[in-house]
Write an enzyme that holds these catalytic residues in place. Structure first.
Site, PDB file in Angstrom:
ATOM      1  CD  GLU A 209      -2.741  -0.933   2.638  1.00 24.09           C
ATOM      2  OE1 GLU A 209      -2.276  -0.250   3.575  1.00 24.09           O
ATOM      3  OE2 GLU A 209      -3.827  -1.510   2.698  1.00 24.09           O
ATOM      4  CG  HIS A 247      -4.749  -0.561   6.297  1.00 19.87           C
ATOM      5  ND1 HIS A 247      -4.200  -1.494   5.453  1.00 19.87           N
ATOM      6  CD2 HIS A 247      -5.838  -1.150   6.832  1.00 19.87           C
ATOM      7  CE1 HIS A 247      -4.921  -2.601   5.489  1.00 19.87           C
ATOM      8  NE2 HIS A 247      -5.917  -2.409   6.321  1.00 19.87           N
TER       9      HIS A 247
END
Length: 292
Positions: A209, A247
């Site tokens: 990510e 996140h």
């Protein structure tokens, strides 16, 4: 051969009396995992579906020979639960809990230094060696024993990659969701090292990510130490700078941690990058067919 967990792993659940802990403890046992104990302070002497519950992790380990723990404890108490599991000498601790304060995890990291306990997570789906042992919240039915290792910061994309590998008949050796928080236990490089040493793993899918530098570190490790092919995908490629995306660790700051930076690092390490999550399985199959 498998990494982290197999048929011999004996698991206890911290937070077993909560609805989440009970649901997933039941699901893991149905999958075939040895769920041998539960821990909830004040509930010692009771049981859940025949699984004995203890007041402390030390008591549970002494009575059942548990070797691993899975944690569904609420965020304010999860750090203490991790440290209690480590203090009991468990080899593996998988923390599913999301929302643990970052300063609590700083304390946990310091506490684990020099100890033999390996922490997976927090804020992760867990770890599974298909058809042997499942510790966490992943849907077991999409997994199939095979030869591709999966390591990911994203739980949802882990399931996508797994489903594709199963559909293609490649299957998975072990899948590890390392979690998306800024401070975690086991990182990409730790898992890649295990996959490189595992005779049952032929190739690896890595799902990263935006945010942080763990993907760049993984690329450097692959370039210097791995002989097995690695296929990667970076989530958050369209994220605007400075925006937190999903996140807690997926935030770009100071011009670092962008998807472009990570993709460039992967390319330099000869890691094939899938253009979309839908192509993870087919990209892995193509790389294996090329004999890389």
């Amino acid at each position: 051969m498998s990494i982290l967990v197999d048929k011999t792993t004996r698991v206890l659940t911290q937070g077993i009396t909560g609805a989440t802990g009970q649901f997933h403890t039941h699901a893991c046992r149905e999958y075939g995992t040895q769920m041998v104990a539960g821990v909830t302070p004040g509930k010692g002497g009771t049981d859940f579906e025949g699984i004995p519950i203890f007041d402390t992790v030390n008591q549970a380990v002494a009575a059942t020979g548990a070797t691993a723990s899975v944690i569904y404890v609420p965020p304010p108490f999860a750090a203490d639960a991790i440290m209690e599991a480590a203090d009991a000498g468990l080899a593996l601790v998988v923390c599913i809990t999301e929302g643990i304060p970052t300063l609590d995890m700083v304390r946990v990291k310091r506490y684990l230094d020099g100890r033999s306990t390996r922490l997976i997570g927090p804020n992760c789906p867990g770890v599974i060696t298909p058809e042997q042992c499942k510790i966490g919240i992943m849907p077991g039915y999409i997994h199939k024993a095979g030869r591709i290792g999966v390591v990911s910061r994203s739980g949802t994309l882990t399931y996508e990659a797994v489903h594709q590998l199963t559909q293609l008949g490649l299957g998975q050796s072990t899948c590890v969701g390392i979690g998306g928080d800024p401070i975690i236990g086991t990182g990409f490089v730790d898992v890649l090292r295990l996959f490189q040493a595992d005779s049952g793993t032929e190739g690896v899918i890595l799902i990263g990510e935006i945010g942080g530098s763990s993907e760049e570190q993984a690329a450097e490790f692959v370039q210097q130490h791995m002989t097995k092919p690695v296929v990667a995908f970076i989530a958050g490629q369209t994220a605007p700078p400075g925006k937190r995306m999903g996140h807690a660790g997926a935030i770009i700051s100071g011009g670092r941690g962008t998807a472009a930076d990570k993709i460039k690092a992967f390319a330099a390490a000869n890691i094939r990058v899938a253009q979309s999550p839908a192509e993870l399985g087919s990209t892995m199959a193509a790389v294996l067919a090329e004999g890389h």
